[in-house]
Design an enzyme around this catalytic site. Structure first.
Site: not given
Length: 174
Positions: A7, A68, A141
């Protein structure tokens, strides 16, 4: 399949490794968040993220890295930092010959919770349940990195089987 989920972010970069396959229970291998000071020079922040991802790749030997996909936001500065951290993760994976896949936040939410509109709390709840954890990974996160890895275990395995079937069908026509 072992997947490193990333992330990306400059201040907090979530890292999570999950192992599993579709139809079988998933296992948490490791999870953490790399933090860099907001007032540090950009190059030093990126180097810190790169060093951490290098350590994770060496220690956990993922089959795939799931990152991501950067999406448009109103805050250009945030998008730039996310894109830079994403680029670092992609570079480290490429250096080690590890395939990189990207998933949008809505793809990850849908894969993990069943709804592409799920909020962070719903995703964290499902990550906790799917990995059979005693507590939700914190901060968000960390949970998001694990959700990315879970998404890739489930979706990536299906995509790999489809690609293999298409390749086999193509060889059969010759």
């Amino acid at each position: 399949m072992r997947v490193l989920g990333v992330d990306p972010g400059l201040t907090r970069c979530g890292l999570g490794v999950v192992e599993g396959s579709p139809g079988r229970p998933l296992s948490l291998v490791a999870v953490d968040v790399v933090r860099t000071p907001a007032d540090a020079e950009l190059g030093h922040r990126l180097l810190a993220i790169e060093a951490a991802i290098e350590e994770w790749v060496a220690a956990h030997r993922p089959d795939t890295v799931a990152v991501e996909r950067v999406f448009s936001q109103h805050n250009v500065r945030t998008v730039m930092g996310t894109a830079q951290a994403s680029g670092v993760a992609t570079l480290v994976a490429a250096r080690h010959g590890i395939p990189v896949v990207t998933h949008t936040p809505s793809e990850v939410k849908a894969a993990v919770s069943g709804s592409g509109q799920a909020d962070k709390a719903q995703v964290a709840f499902m990550v906790t349940r799917l990995l059979r954890l005693d507590a939700r990974p914190k901060p968000a996160d960390a949970s998001d990195a694990l959700a990315l890895a879970i998404c890739q275990v489930w979706r990536g395995s299906a995509q790999n089987r489809l690609q293999a079937a298409v390749a086999a069908a193509g060889r059969g026509r010759r």
